[in-house]
Structures are given as C-alpha cells and as structure tokens.
Enzyme design. Structure first.
Site, PDB file in Angstrom:
ATOM      1  N   HIS A  60       0.832  -1.208   0.000  1.00  0.00           N
ATOM      2  CA  HIS A  60       0.000   0.000   0.000  1.00  0.00           C
ATOM      3  C   HIS A  60       0.866   1.256   0.000  1.00  0.00           C
ATOM      4  O   HIS A  60       1.231   1.756   1.068  1.00  0.00           O
ATOM      5  CB  HIS A  60      -0.905  -0.005   1.232  1.00  0.00           C
ATOM      6  CG  HIS A  60      -1.802  -1.195   1.312  1.00  0.00           C
ATOM      7  ND1 HIS A  60      -1.363  -2.430   1.731  1.00  0.00           N
ATOM      8  CD2 HIS A  60      -3.118  -1.336   1.012  1.00  0.00           C
ATOM      9  CE1 HIS A  60      -2.372  -3.287   1.697  1.00  0.00           C
ATOM     10  NE2 HIS A  60      -3.442  -2.646   1.258  1.00  0.00           N
ATOM     11  N   HIS A 100      -2.502  -0.985   7.038  1.00  0.00           N
ATOM     12  CA  HIS A 100      -2.098  -1.224   5.644  1.00  0.00           C
ATOM     13  C   HIS A 100      -0.973  -0.277   5.231  1.00  0.00           C
ATOM     14  O   HIS A 100      -0.225  -0.572   4.317  1.00  0.00           O
ATOM     15  CB  HIS A 100      -3.297  -1.132   4.689  1.00  0.00           C
ATOM     16  CG  HIS A 100      -4.001   0.192   4.705  1.00  0.00           C
ATOM     17  ND1 HIS A 100      -5.011   0.485   5.602  1.00  0.00           N
ATOM     18  CD2 HIS A 100      -3.847   1.303   3.950  1.00  0.00           C
ATOM     19  CE1 HIS A 100      -5.450   1.724   5.365  1.00  0.00           C
ATOM     20  NE2 HIS A 100      -4.743   2.236   4.376  1.00  0.00           N
ATOM     21  N   PRO A 150      -6.828  -4.890  10.950  1.00  0.00           N
ATOM     22  CA  PRO A 150      -8.281  -4.786  11.062  1.00  0.00           C
ATOM     23  C   PRO A 150      -8.625  -3.354  11.490  1.00  0.00           C
ATOM     24  O   PRO A 150      -8.288  -2.927  12.597  1.00  0.00           O
ATOM     25  CB  PRO A 150      -8.623  -5.807  12.151  1.00  0.00           C
ATOM     26  CG  PRO A 150      -7.440  -6.746  12.182  1.00  0.00           C
ATOM     27  CD  PRO A 150      -6.253  -5.880  11.874  1.00  0.00           C
ATOM     28  N   ASP A 186      -9.626   6.951   6.975  1.00  0.00           N
ATOM     29  CA  ASP A 186     -11.089   7.002   6.810  1.00  0.00           C
ATOM     30  C   ASP A 186     -11.724   5.705   7.300  1.00  0.00           C
ATOM     31  O   ASP A 186     -12.749   5.714   7.981  1.00  0.00           O
ATOM     32  CB  ASP A 186     -11.447   7.198   5.330  1.00  0.00           C
ATOM     33  CG  ASP A 186     -10.933   8.514   4.782  1.00  0.00           C
ATOM     34  OD1 ASP A 186     -11.324   9.567   5.306  1.00  0.00           O
ATOM     35  OD2 ASP A 186     -10.115   8.483   3.830  1.00  0.00           O
ATOM     36  N   HIS A 290      -3.963   3.238  -3.458  1.00  0.00           N
ATOM     37  CA  HIS A 290      -4.203   2.684  -2.109  1.00  0.00           C
ATOM     38  C   HIS A 290      -3.446   1.379  -1.868  1.00  0.00           C
ATOM     39  O   HIS A 290      -2.654   1.279  -0.933  1.00  0.00           O
ATOM     40  CB  HIS A 290      -5.698   2.444  -1.870  1.00  0.00           C
ATOM     41  CG  HIS A 290      -5.964   1.476  -0.760  1.00  0.00           C
ATOM     42  ND1 HIS A 290      -5.953   1.846   0.562  1.00  0.00           N
ATOM     43  CD2 HIS A 290      -6.168   0.128  -0.771  1.00  0.00           C
ATOM     44  CE1 HIS A 290      -6.170   0.779   1.313  1.00  0.00           C
ATOM     45  NE2 HIS A 290      -6.301  -0.279   0.536  1.00  0.00           N
ATOM     46  N   GLU A 439     -18.798  -3.394  24.278  1.00  0.00           N
ATOM     47  CA  GLU A 439     -17.978  -4.605  24.445  1.00  0.00           C
ATOM     48  C   GLU A 439     -16.752  -4.603  23.535  1.00  0.00           C
ATOM     49  O   GLU A 439     -15.655  -4.995  23.947  1.00  0.00           O
ATOM     50  CB  GLU A 439     -18.819  -5.860  24.155  1.00  0.00           C
ATOM     51  CG  GLU A 439     -19.981  -6.088  25.100  1.00  0.00           C
ATOM     52  CD  GLU A 439     -21.236  -5.303  24.707  1.00  0.00           C
ATOM     53  OE1 GLU A 439     -21.223  -4.632  23.641  1.00  0.00           O
ATOM     54  OE2 GLU A 439     -22.223  -5.346  25.465  1.00  0.00           O
ATOM     55  N   PHE A 465     -22.106 -12.233  24.324  1.00  0.00           N
ATOM     56  CA  PHE A 465     -21.572 -11.035  23.675  1.00  0.00           C
ATOM     57  C   PHE A 465     -20.069 -11.126  23.410  1.00  0.00           C
ATOM     58  O   PHE A 465     -19.441 -10.146  23.011  1.00  0.00           O
ATOM     59  CB  PHE A 465     -21.930  -9.781  24.481  1.00  0.00           C
ATOM     60  CG  PHE A 465     -23.417  -9.614  24.669  1.00  0.00           C
ATOM     61  CD1 PHE A 465     -24.293  -9.832  23.602  1.00  0.00           C
ATOM     62  CD2 PHE A 465     -23.958  -9.282  25.898  1.00  0.00           C
ATOM     63  CE1 PHE A 465     -25.670  -9.719  23.770  1.00  0.00           C
ATOM     64  CE2 PHE A 465     -25.331  -9.160  26.074  1.00  0.00           C
ATOM     65  CZ  PHE A 465     -26.189  -9.381  25.012  1.00  0.00           C
ATOM     66  N   HIS A 501     -29.864 -14.471  24.567  1.00  0.00           N
ATOM     67  CA  HIS A 501     -28.824 -14.290  25.579  1.00  0.00           C
ATOM     68  C   HIS A 501     -28.095 -15.583  25.935  1.00  0.00           C
ATOM     69  O   HIS A 501     -27.170 -15.567  26.743  1.00  0.00           O
ATOM     70  CB  HIS A 501     -29.435 -13.683  26.852  1.00  0.00           C
ATOM     71  CG  HIS A 501     -29.686 -12.213  26.739  1.00  0.00           C
ATOM     72  ND1 HIS A 501     -30.364 -11.667  25.673  1.00  0.00           N
ATOM     73  CD2 HIS A 501     -29.326 -11.176  27.539  1.00  0.00           C
ATOM     74  CE1 HIS A 501     -30.419 -10.348  25.829  1.00  0.00           C
ATOM     75  NE2 HIS A 501     -29.790 -10.026  26.945  1.00  0.00           N
ATOM     76  N   ARG A 548     -24.440 -18.286  35.842  1.00  0.00           N
ATOM     77  CA  ARG A 548     -25.335 -17.417  36.618  1.00  0.00           C
ATOM     78  C   ARG A 548     -25.886 -18.211  37.802  1.00  0.00           C
ATOM     79  O   ARG A 548     -26.092 -17.681  38.880  1.00  0.00           O
ATOM     80  CB  ARG A 548     -26.483 -16.973  35.724  1.00  0.00           C
ATOM     81  CG  ARG A 548     -27.573 -16.244  36.465  1.00  0.00           C
ATOM     82  CD  ARG A 548     -28.687 -15.824  35.521  1.00  0.00           C
ATOM     83  NE  ARG A 548     -29.646 -15.023  36.255  1.00  0.00           N
ATOM     84  CZ  ARG A 548     -30.908 -15.376  36.469  1.00  0.00           C
ATOM     85  NH1 ARG A 548     -31.381 -16.484  35.969  1.00  0.00           N
ATOM     86  NH2 ARG A 548     -31.710 -14.600  37.168  1.00  0.00           N
TER      87      ARG A 548
HETATM   88  C1  LIG Z   1     -12.075  -4.361   9.543  1.00  0.00           C
HETATM   89  C2  LIG Z   1     -11.488  -4.194   8.192  1.00  0.00           C
HETATM   90  N1  LIG Z   1     -12.286  -4.219   7.119  1.00  0.00           N
HETATM   91  C3  LIG Z   1     -11.770  -4.117   5.875  1.00  0.00           C
HETATM   92  C4  LIG Z   1     -10.437  -4.005   5.690  1.00  0.00           C
HETATM   93  C5  LIG Z   1      -9.856  -3.963   4.290  1.00  0.00           C
HETATM   94  N2  LIG Z   1      -9.378  -2.592   4.010  1.00  0.00           N
HETATM   95  C6  LIG Z   1      -8.098  -2.264   4.132  1.00  0.00           C
HETATM   96  S1  LIG Z   1      -7.838  -0.612   3.924  1.00  0.00           S
HETATM   97  C7  LIG Z   1      -9.479  -0.347   3.654  1.00  0.00           C
HETATM   98  C8  LIG Z   1     -10.037   1.041   3.446  1.00  0.00           C
HETATM   99  C9  LIG Z   1      -9.095   1.961   2.833  1.00  0.00           C
HETATM  100  O1  LIG Z   1      -9.473   3.275   3.056  1.00  0.00           O
HETATM  101  P1  LIG Z   1      -8.776   4.124   4.179  1.00  0.00           P
HETATM  102  O2  LIG Z   1      -8.956   3.504   5.468  1.00  0.00           O
HETATM  103  O3  LIG Z   1      -9.279   5.509   4.028  1.00  0.00           O
HETATM  104  O4  LIG Z   1      -7.251   4.049   3.809  1.00  0.00           O
HETATM  105  P2  LIG Z   1      -6.493   4.796   2.614  1.00  0.00           P
HETATM  106  O5  LIG Z   1      -6.919   4.110   1.358  1.00  0.00           O
HETATM  107  O6  LIG Z   1      -6.906   6.198   2.653  1.00  0.00           O
HETATM  108  O7  LIG Z   1      -5.070   4.565   2.916  1.00  0.00           O
HETATM  109  C10 LIG Z   1     -10.194  -1.530   3.710  1.00  0.00           C
HETATM  110  C11 LIG Z   1     -11.660  -1.641   3.474  1.00  0.00           C
HETATM  111  C12 LIG Z   1      -9.620  -3.985   6.840  1.00  0.00           C
HETATM  112  N3  LIG Z   1      -8.300  -3.887   6.758  1.00  0.00           N
HETATM  113  N4  LIG Z   1     -10.174  -4.052   8.066  1.00  0.00           N
HETATM  114 MG   LIG Z   2      -8.657   7.167   3.101  1.00  0.00          MG
END
Ligand SMILES: Cc1ncc(C[n+]2csc(CCOP(=O)(O)OP(=O)(O)O)c2C)c(N)n1
Ligand SMILES: [Mg+2]
Length: 694
Positions: A60, A100, A150, A186, A290, A439, A465, A501, A548
């Site tokens: 990335h 990333h 994540p 974002d 990206h 949670e 949960f 539950h 419980r």
């Molecule tokens: C929980 C989760 N869902 C999906 C992804 C896959 N994923 C990686 S980056 C991204 C979104 C990229 O947009 P942004 O966060 O704005 O990063 P940018 O492209 O601006 O670097 C997604 C959906 C992930 N890493 N974690």
């Molecule tokens: Mg972004």
C-alpha cells in the site's frame, strides 16, 4: 483530486538546505530552508514506500506517501522516543491504526536508526521471516506498539494505552508522563468500534491522546463520498474531544495543531487533509494508489515530480543524517527519565518495575492458597460468577495492577470488588472502569492497556456477547497479550432471558482461536484455579466462562497443586480399576456427570468423571499426559450445554455428546435443562445405550 505541486530536484534543494549562515539570519529564508529540508525528509519516506511496494509487487504505497508530511513533523519534532530502547516505558506511543500503511512505519524505523530495521529488511518487504510483514506485527518488529490491520482496532487500542498512562501516572507520578499518538484513516473512523473508542476517550478526558486523521477522502472503492458524509470534526467534538482541521501537507500547520494538542484538557483530533499517494502524478489522489504497486512508469513519474533522483532504496547521506539526528533527539529525555526512576523511593521503584515487567508478586500464590484453604474448610455452593468475585476480592488486593471493568453489566458479571474505586476523569487512580455498553471498544482498549504494560486488564460481559469482542480477542491472542475476559451467563443455565442471551456455539467458537485459553470451571475451587492460570498466562488472553446459577462445590479437601493446569483431570475415579465409561464435562455440567456416575453405579457400571476446565491446556499437553487423562474406557460421553464441535478431539467420533444442537429458549433454567435433555438420566441412558445395555 489535489495534485501535488512539482517540487525542486533533490540536488538543488540539498545545496540550499545545507547550513547557510546568511539564510539563517533571515526568518523568511530560514522558513524556506526548513520547508525544503522537511520536503526532502518526507520524500525519503515516499521513495522507500514506493520502492518496497514495487519490489514486493504488493502493498500500500498511498498511505505512506500521503501521510509522510504528518509523520515527518511528528517524529522529528514531537514524538518522545529513543530507537536505542524501543521499549522504554515512558516513551510516547505511536499507533498506526491504518495498518495497511505499514511501509510508513518501516521507513520511519529505518530512517530514524532502529537497529534491526536495515535497508535489507525494507527490500524484503512482505517476505517470509522479514521484519517488514504486510501489516505491522507487535512482538515481531521492534517499535511496533500494536498489531494493526483490522481497521479501527488500533485507535481503540490507543484509548487503552492512554487509560493505562493516566492510571499509572496517578499511581507513580513523575516516572509516567507520555502521550499516545494515533494515525487513523477514513476506514478506521468508519468502523463502529471507533465510536465506542472515541466516546470512552472523550468521557474519560484522556488529554494525552492525539489522533491524526489521514483525511484523504479515499478508500478502496473510490471517493469516501460513495458511502460516507460524516463531519468527523463535529463527531469528535460531540464526543468531548478538541478537534481541528489542517492541511496535512503543511508542516507548519501540522506542528501548530500538535502544539495546541499539548495544552488541551481533552483528547485531540487533528483532521489532516491529505492527498493519498502524494507525488504520484496520475494515481495520487485516487484509490489506484491505495493498495497496489504503482508500476515502474508511475514510480518514475513520481520520482520526477518529487525531484527525487536517487536510485531505489538509496537515501542521500545528508537526508539520512538528518533523520538519524531526529532519532537521537529522545536520548536525553530517556536518560533524564532513568535518573528520575533511580531517584524514586526504592520500594516504589521496585513496585513500578515489577508492574511494568509483568511479574506477579509473592503475595499472589499465598492469596490463591489462602482461598483454597478457606474453601476446603467451609465449602460453598455458589454460582461460578460469584466464585469469581470472591476470588477477585483476594487477588485484586494481592495484585494492585489488576484493572477491572464491565460493559454495563457490573452487578451481573461480579467484576467489581468492594474495595475497587471507579476510574474517572477526576480520579484516574481507580481500578474499575465503567466501559459503558461497549464490548468491542472495551476488549480493544484492554489490549492497549496490556500492550502499554504496568496493568493487567480484566473485564466483564455476557458470554453471548463475546461475539461483540471477538475481533479484539483474536488480536490479543495473535499478539500474545495477557487480558482476561470474565464472561458470565455462560449457557441456557441463564434461564428466562432466552435464546438471544444464551450462548450455544460460543465456547466452540472461542476455542477455535489459537492461543486463547477458554476456562469453564465447575465450582468455586476450580474458579480460583482458573483465575490463577489466567493471571499466570503472560503470553496470551483468557476467557472465564462462568455460570449465573449456583454450583455445588465438587472439589473437597485442600490441594495446593492447581489441578486445572492440566486442562482436564479425573475429578472422581472409577469404583474399580477398569472404568467402562468416561464421563467428560465442563462447568455447570460436571455436576450432572457426577450424578450420572451415581446412576450408572446403581446399574453396576463403573464410570469415572473427568472435569475439562480448559481444552487448550489439555490439547497442548504431551501425548502421554493427554492419553492418561482421556483414559481407555469402552465408552466416552461428554456433556456440555453447548454444541459438539471440538469435542471429538477428546471423546473421539465414536463418543456420545450430550449437549445442544440448536438455540435455547426462554424458561426457568431447570425446565430448560430438562427440555434439552441435559440431565443425569439422559447421560446415563446414553452410556447404557453405547454399552448395549439400554
Ligand atoms: C475491519 C477491516 N475491514 C476491511 C479491511 C480492508 N481494508 C483495508 S484498507 C481499507 C479502506 C481503505 O481506506 P482508508 O482507510 O481511508 O485508507 P487509505 O486508502 O486512505 O489509505 C479496507 C476496506 C480492513 N483492513 N479491516
Ligand atoms: Mg482514506
């Protein structure tokens, strides 16, 4: 799309950026010179990110290129750290929540002089065994504060780090004073967990938490306007944060905002408007930068656009020297901190060092044994959640580093002892956190607290949960962090609240997570032992699944040895040498197995009862030990108020499982046990059927 302005060629800028006495006398010239030096340093990050991703043919580049200016300002002027000691306890934390963008971190570590991050590691980006995996992994690469990838988790971890910092500062004063910085994208802010995290941080007024938002308006699908129209500044303000917007490519503006954050009485958000893939003339500003290599043509064009003339993976020595100088900035602060630590009262210093090191004090084993002795003298028939509270009454005194909490189920989870004060913005010395109905945020904050060090986080919610905590629990397991989840109401035994539950598949689902210990104690003594094991598990998280409903005390007499440590053990031996039936059970169903044994005895069938408080410990034991506990009875029966999945490893595919095959129902719990056939009679009947004696 914002296209970056063309920058002067590196060689030209370098000539101008070298110390020039005439220019330094003139403030405007000085500012220009600083800006040029800044651009060169930021471009070094961009070049390394482009080159590493190009070489790996995956990765990335967009985030490191877009956020290079933010990172350069933060790491060269604000962040308190020392590459010579990446684990220095009083360092500022930097969390790259948008994992990333890992090349941003790796480039920084290389440029700043983290010893292990050589250019060779950068060249081996994303290769097996390198220090530069696709997403940053804590415990693998020195300097990585938490494993991210994540989205949203890192931000929520940072809230936990900031909580730990405030708490330890309240306890230890002058040796704890640092800030937690986050770079969030974002995607981080779109994830639901971010709301839980920022709401908690705002409520606790964590003023030493600063989030730099890489506000580039781009995510994978394209412009964020495809799916989002949140005003993030307004959102954070409404959660009790200071929030501002800056041009994320203007170092002076970024620095001013970071300076302002220092004096804020609340956590700070700085929304930095950036261009993803800054410098790449065609793909910059779009989702194309990206998550894929830019390609040789675009890299060449970006080099030209940025005025970067060095070959791949080469950083001009003067730019490198400036970065290394920035890396040395923190050394005096670290040495001064060491002096402050040395000057502390010796007992206080020893306690601080013990807590940071994560060692358990001598009082711990004494507390465990004291409890077990009391219980052998005066047995108790109580719910295991109440047994856990009783355990905590003793352990939280012996281990003042335990910081508990609950996601708004304090009275049900029994995680708050009488002596525990609530933590609040007015008093961070409290050791109980009201996490609110959050949670996921709670579990992720606990990871951050454990990563910070100096505290042992534990918390409470209902077992059902655990699904809401699962992504964070998985990361705790991956990172090998000691966090302890008390999860009560662990089966249909919770009764009238009904199937929404009542956990059914949750034990199996949790047992599926590697390096997570799932404990399901059968009585008060096992509860004490499971707590002991969870606290001693320094390299992984634990879940305590607790009832419980009341449970008879099945363990009688005092035994200093922790029988649960084997994962499973023979609670009641067969009446003769050759058991025809082995009855395996966990938690509340162990008592049912004990009754079933009596029914079988009445039919002259010899059975043994094996309690299985922890699958993971049993299944990781040596083959011999496992075989000895599992035994050689003709018939194996397991009983657990959950699904069968996972049990075949113990009872074999020929064994009989007495448990649940679908969701529960709403009724008093005794009726439910009858209705779903979780009874001693059914267990005995199953054994007889398998013996051909029905
Ligand atoms: C929980 C989760 N869902 C999906 C992804 C896959 N994923 C990686 S980056 C991204 C979104 C990229 O947009 P942004 O966060 O704005 O990063 P940018 O492209 O601006 O670097 C997604 C959906 C992930 N890493 N974690
Ligand atoms: Mg972004």
């Amino acid at each position: 799309m914002t296209k970056p302005d063309r920058l002067p060629a590196a060689s030209v800028v370098l000539a101008q950026a070298a110390p020039v006495s005439a220019a330094s006398a003139n403030p405007a010239a000085r500012a220009d010179q600083d800006r040029m030096a800044h651009d060169l340093m930021a471009n070094a990050i961009r070049a390394l990110a482009m080159d590493a991703v190009e070489q790996a043919k995956s990765g990335h580049p967009g985030l490191p290129m877009g956020a290079a200016d933010i990172a350069t300002v933060l790491f060269t002027r604000f962040l308190k750290f020392d590459p010579a000691d990446p684990a220095w306890p009083d360092r500022d934390r930097f969390v790259l929540s948008a994992g990333h963008g890992s090349m941003l971190l790796y480039a920084l570590f290389y440029l700043l002089g983290y010893e292990k991050m050589t250019i060779n590691e950068i060249k081996r980006f994303r290769q097996l065994g390198s220090l530069t995996p696709g997403h940053p992994e804590h415990g693998h690469t020195p300097g990585v504060e938490t494993t991210t990838g994540p989205l949203g988790q890192g931000l929520a971890n940072a809230v936990g780090m900031a909580i730990a910092e405030r708490h330890l500062a309240a306890m230890f004063g002058e040796v704890v004073d640092h800030t937690t910085y986050v770079l969030a994208s974002d995607g981080d802010l779109m994830e639901g967990i971010s709301q839980e995290a920022i709401a908690l941080a705002g409520h606790l007024q964590l003023k030493k938490l600063v989030v730099l938002y890489d506000d580039n308006h781009i995510s994978i699908d394209g412009p964020t306007s495809l799916s989002d129209s949140v005003d993030q500044v307004a959102r954070f303000k409404s959660a009790g944060w200071s929030a501002s917007r800056v041009d994320g490519h203007d170092p002076a503006a970024i620095a001013a905002a970071l300076e302002a954050a220092k004096t804020s009485d609340r956590p700070s958000l700085i929304a930095c408007r950036t261009t993803i893939g800054f410098g790449a003339p065609n793909k910059g500003g779009t989702e194309k930068s990206h998550g894929a290599a830019l390609g040789p043509d675009e890299v060449a064009a970006a080099r030209q656009n940025l005025g970067w003339t060095s070959p791949p993976f080469e950083i001009p020595s003067d730019i490198r020297a400036q970065w290394r100088a920035a890396g040395e900035r923190g050394r005096p602060a670290r040495l001064a901190w060491e002096k402050r630590l040395a000057a502390l009262d010796p007992a206080k210093r020893a306690e601080f060092e013990r807590r940071i090191g994560g060692a358990l004090p001598g009082a711990f084993t004494a507390a465990v044994n004291g409890l077990k002795q009391k219980l052998s003298a005066a047995p108790k028939e109580i719910a295991t959640r109440a047994a856990s509270e009783l355990t905590l009454e003793a352990l939280t005194v012996a281990l003042p580093e335990m910081v508990g909490g609950s996601a708004d189920l304090t009275g049900s989870n029994n995680t708050r002892t009488k002596a525990m004060k609530a933590m609040s913005a007015a008093d961070y010395s409290g050791t109980f956190i009201h996490y609110g109905v959050r949670e996921h945020g709670m579990a992720a904050a606990m990871n951050g607290m454990a990563l910070h060090g100096g505290v042992i986080p534990f918390s409470g919610t209902f077992l059902v949960f655990s699904d809401y905590c699962r992504p964070a629990i998985r990361l705790a397991a991956l990172m090998g962090q000691r966090v302890i989840h008390v999860m009560t109401h662990d089966s249909i035994g919770l009764g009238e609240d009904g199937p929404t539950h009542q956990p059914v598949e949750h034990l199996a689902a949790l047992r599926a997570i590697p390096n997570l210990k799932v404990f399901r104690p059968c009585d008060v003594v096992e509860t004490v032992e499971c707590w002991q094991l969870a606290l001693e598990s320094k390299t992984g998280p634990s879940v305590l699944a607790l009832t419980r409903q009341n449970m008879p005390q099945l363990r009688q007499g005092f035994d200093e040895h922790n029988r649960c440590a084997a994962g499973a053990y023979e609670l009641i031996a067969a009446d003769d040498d050759a058991a025809a039936v082995s009855l395996f059970a966990t938690g509340s169903e162990v008592a049912i197995a004990v009754e079933a044994k009596k029914l079988l005895a009445a039919r002259k069938i010899s059975a043994r009862v094996v309690s299985v408080p922890c699958f993971e410990l049993l299944l990781s034991a040596s083959e011999d030990k496992r075989a000895a506990v599992i035994g050689k009875a003709r018939v194996n029966i397991a009983v657990e108020a959950g699904i069968r999945q996972g049990w075949d490893a113990i009872i074999g595919s020929a064994g009989t499982f007495v448990g649940m095959t679908g969701f529960g129902a709403s009724a008093p719990y005794k009726n439910l046990y009858q209705h779903f056939g979780l009874t001693a009679e059914k267990v005995a009947t199953a054994a007889l059927a398998q013996l051909g004696k029905s």
